[in-house]
Design an enzyme around this catalytic site. Structure first.
Site, PDB file in Angstrom:
ATOM      1  N   ASP A 285      -1.952  -8.654  -0.729  1.00 27.13           N
ATOM      2  CA  ASP A 285      -2.332  -7.560   0.154  1.00 27.13           C
ATOM      3  C   ASP A 285      -2.011  -7.989   1.601  1.00 27.13           C
ATOM      4  O   ASP A 285      -1.681  -9.153   1.868  1.00 27.13           O
ATOM      5  CB  ASP A 285      -3.808  -7.171  -0.032  1.00 27.13           C
ATOM      6  CG  ASP A 285      -4.048  -5.718   0.392  1.00 27.13           C
ATOM      7  OD1 ASP A 285      -3.230  -5.173   1.161  1.00 27.13           O
ATOM      8  OD2 ASP A 285      -5.054  -5.122  -0.033  1.00 27.13           O
TER       9      ASP A 285
HETATM   10  C1  BGC Z   1      -4.522  -2.158   1.671  1.00 29.12           C
HETATM   11  C2  BGC Z   1      -3.555  -1.917   0.522  1.00 29.12           C
HETATM   12  C3  BGC Z   1      -2.277  -1.314   1.042  1.00 29.12           C
HETATM   13  C4  BGC Z   1      -1.702  -2.245   2.087  1.00 29.12           C
HETATM   14  C5  BGC Z   1      -0.375  -1.779   2.630  1.00 29.12           C
HETATM   15  C6  BGC Z   1      -3.865  -2.897   2.810  1.00 29.12           C
HETATM   16  O1  BGC Z   1      -4.680  -2.921   3.942  1.00 29.12           O
HETATM   17  O2  BGC Z   1      -5.635  -2.879   1.183  1.00 29.12           O
HETATM   18  O3  BGC Z   1      -4.147  -1.091  -0.432  1.00 29.12           O
HETATM   19  O4  BGC Z   1      -1.379  -1.094  -0.005  1.00 29.12           O
HETATM   20  O5  BGC Z   1      -2.621  -2.348   3.150  1.00 29.12           O
HETATM   21  O6  BGC Z   1      -0.497  -0.679   3.427  1.00 29.12           O
END
Ligand code: BGC
Length: 741
Positions: A285
């Site tokens: 993530d």
């Molecule tokens: C979120 C993810 C997301 C990623 C990319 C993160 O802050 O937890 O779910 O896919 O950002 O945008």
């Protein structure tokens, strides 16, 4: 003759070669050979480039730095860069100017639609209809791919049992069986059977894992749970995604039993690769690799990089520790060349499956044809209507007459375009959205007078608008009041410690109700809310979540009876936030709640029961279940049986009902939930129509993890319960026995 035959054979062969597109599972050995050839030519820097993903600009542009990195082979993937022209521009750099010509993988959060926005995932799960989920995902995929996006960070398949957690909106709710069905459907919808097709994208099961069990419902918080609960409740939707062929996983922000998910070899390698044989790649993530330092498992950046890579995270999102530290870690033998090569291999494999090596560019003429087509808009409208849950309808207040003399439309969410499309709305634009007010105006007769008054904001203390709203209600025959949460009150980093209607909205509804005019409350919100007063006092409540681009039209379809609502709650609505986490499939305890016995498991100040139970939802018609049958009353541990029930529409309108099958393993070597969903089917029945619904109960559905963490079916009695909610007062019940061998 021979010549004709040989020519035919050649033609067939040639056709077969063309017909097996690169990337199809059938051509895998070919792909692996091509990957080997590429890896053999790569420098270490180029390999690490493939492990790097960087963020573009919020408006979809790439950063100039990306261009240079791609030219040098140092960037394998971006997120948020979108649009056919822009992605092609960057792709041209990779294909024409970089040494190895490895295509860039463009990722984006296509959570509930790309530009045509669908109801939020929690709403979609309320349809209890996987066909709906597959359809919306396939439309979202077609729009995204037309805009150059080949990879979505969806579906989020995290089970969420705590309504305080803002990201409950992004998933399918609290139940692993429903969650698994939705996960399968959404992966199929995004990926199809051929991800290299111009209308499909690669899906990403996230967040691996147990992110939804954040302590106190506070986002990113610690998770501590037994392996049994992990395997029984939190893993099944991920396993379903793997079984459906999902190409990628995202490691979560949270720590699990002391080990951050982004450095957890047990979940990333033992379960995912070892037990489930997942052959796609794992992306961290956003900056989660770097965050291992704050978690306190890595003393410095180099250690964070080592822990994440060795645990099984292949691609690093946004932070750059792999690039920075893996060369030295390799030299000091703290990571192996083979581990880096394997991560590269997995990423290239997905790029091949997407057909990017052979078709790196997006046809720029498709975007305008595919995006926001009339067909897509009709689909989002129809899907939204299937997601609405009728929570209350006293005295058949709904449906409303289209020729009512006058209707007051009130509330902070009644004419709001931004909130209608919810949070995480991809490339969605608020100006595309149809508000409830607009939807009602197009629905009613020309002679119907519509009076609108906002009343108050979603949050804040002002009641200045109350007087106007009350006047509007007094002038009208009835009032439709739209209240709930604004879109930014759920989603990431949007946990709440109160589940009440924010601001002065409840007071607004009370003021309108006090006029004595019939009140219909339309709820828009991203999580269960404690709406006790509404449930007790207002005659009709329709839960609409955040319904998407065509939301206002869809809600009007249901309010005015063109569509009969049939959604069911995928989450429990509590009476008080203090009950959270509250979910239907809990254990029994040795002292189950008993109103007449103080020393049982309950509260002094609130009932232990939910306000609205899991699986609940009304219709404008009525249904009756009868004649519950089992194919046998006794099976052996490896055996299976079928159970069936008759469902009849006893009302005067056509409508949908969902038949829900629950079981209970009465006595086992570990405690088992009081009930567990093991089957469901949503059916449409005409007035008077009956249908028999059959479910199969297989060992996979009857088994559980025992004390040795072995999945097993134990002998003993099972209850079978079939109803139209998890707390159906007319639940039908019978028993069968799994006999000793
Ligand atoms: C979120 C993810 C997301 C990623 C990319 C993160 O802050 O937890 O779910 O896919 O950002 O945008």
């Amino acid at each position: 003759m021979k010549l004709v035959k040989a020519t035919c054979l050649l033609l067939i062969l040639a056709f077969a070669l063309i017909a097996v597109p690169v990337g199809s599972p059938r051509s895998q050995p070919g792909i692996e050979r091509r990957i080997n050839a590429i890896i053999a030519r790569m420098t270490l820097e180029e390999k690490l480039g493939q492990l790097q993903q960087l963020d573009g600009e919020a408006n979809g542009n790439y950063r100039p730095e990306h261009r240079d990195m791609i030219r040098k082979g140092l960037l394998g993937s971006t997120l948020n860069v979108r649009g056919a022209v822009r992605t092609n521009e960057l792709q041209r750099v990779a294909m024409n100017e970089s040494r190895l010509k490895i295509p860039v993988l463009f990722g984006f959060d296509v959570i509930h639609g790309y530009r045509t926005i669908f109801t939020v995932p929690l709403g979609e799960a309320s349809s209890w209809d996987p066909v709906v989920a597959e359809r919306s995902a396939s439309i979202a995929a077609a729009e995204a791919r037309a805009a150059g996006v080949a990879w979505t960070f969806a579906p989020m398949v995290d089970i969420a049992r705590d309504a305080r957690w803002g990201r409950i909106i992004e998933g399918a709710g609290e139940d692993p069986f429903l969650g698994a069905a939705m996960a399968r459907a959404r992966v199929r919808g995004f990926q199809g059977s051929e991800q290299s097709a111009p209308d499909r994208v690669m899906a990403c099961a996230k967040h691996w894992v147990a992110y939804g069990a954040a302590e106190s419902g506070r986002d990113y918080n610690t998770v501590d749970m037994s392996e049994n609960t992990l395997r029984t409740i939190y893993l099944p939707p991920f396993k379903a995604a793997v079984d459906a062929g999902v190409g990628t996983f995202m490691s979560a922000f949270n720590s699990l039993n002391g080990v951050p998910s982004t450095a957890n070899p047990f979940t990333l390698t033992k379960v995912l690769r070892g037990e489930w044989r997942f052959d796609g790649f794992v992306v961290s993530d956003y900056t989660a690799v770097e965050e291992l330092i704050k978690h306190g498992v890595a003393a410095d950046e180099a250690e964070a990089a080592r822990l994440a890579l060795n645990a099984g995270v292949d691609m690093e999102m946004v932070s750059r520790l792999y690039n920075k530290h893996l060369p030295a870690l390799l030299r000091s033998n703290k990571v192996a060349q083979a581990t880096i090569d394997e991560a590269v291999r997995r990423i290239l494999r997905i790029k091949f499956r997407l057909g990017l090596f052979d078709h790196p560019y997006t046809d720029e003429s498709r975007e305008s044809k595919v995006i926001m087509s009339q067909e897509n808009l009709s689909a989002t409208r129809e899907i939204a209507t299937r997601s609405f849950v009728l929570l209350k309808n006293a005295q058949e207040t709904l449906p409303l007459s289209k020729s009512a003399r006058s209707i007051a439309v009130i509330g902070p969410l009644a004419d709001d375009q931004q909130d209608m499309i919810g949070s995480w709305n991809g490339d969605g634009r608020s100006q595309d959205a149809v508000t409830l007010l607009a939807g009602i105006k197009t629905k009613v007769s020309q002679s119907t007078k519509i009076v609108y008054a906002k009343g108050c904001d979603v949050s804040g203390d002002s009641t200045e608008g109350f007087a106007e709203a009350v006047r509007a209600a007094r002038q009208s025959d009835l009032a439709i009041v739209a209240v709930g949460e604004s879109a930014d009150m759920s989603g990431e980093a949007s946990s709440r410690a109160s589940l009440d209607l924010p601001g002065r909205q409840l007071d607004l509804v009370k003021a309108i109700q006090a006029t004595g005019k019939p009140v219909v409350v339309v709820l828009m919100n991203g999580r269960p809310l404690t709406i006790n007063w509404l449930a007790e006092n207002v005659p009709a409540i329709l839960e609409t979540w955040f319904a998407g681009t065509e939301g206002g039209n869809a809600i009007a379809d249901v309010l005015f009876g063109d569509v009969n609502p049939g959604g069911k709650l995928p989450v429990t609505f509590p009476r008080s936030v203090g009950q959270e986490p509250l979910y239907y499939n809990h254990m029994n305890t040795g002292r189950p709640p008993d109103a007449n016995n103080k020393y049982t498991s309950k509260y002094l100040d609130v009932s232990w029961t939910p306000l609205f139970p899991f699986g609940f939802g009304l219709s404008y018609t009525q249904f009756r279940l009868s004649d519950l049958q089992l194919s046998t009353k006794r099976i052996l541990p490896g055996g299976e049986l079928t159970t069936s029930v008759e469902i009849e529409n006893t009302g005067r309108r056509a409508g949908d009902e969902t038949v829900e099958l629950y079981i209970r393993d009465v006595a086992a070597s570990v405690t088992r939930p009081v009930m567990e969903l093991k089957g469901f089917e949503r059916v449409t029945l005409q007035p008077g129509e009956r249908r028999r619904i059959t479910f199969k109960l297989t060992p996979a559905l009857l088994g559980f993890y025992n004390r040795e963490m072995r999945f097993t079916v134990e002998p003993g009695v099972f209850h079978v319960m079939i109803g139209t909610s998890s707390a159906d007062p007319n639940m039908l019940q019978t028993d069968f026995e799994v006999a000793e061998r």
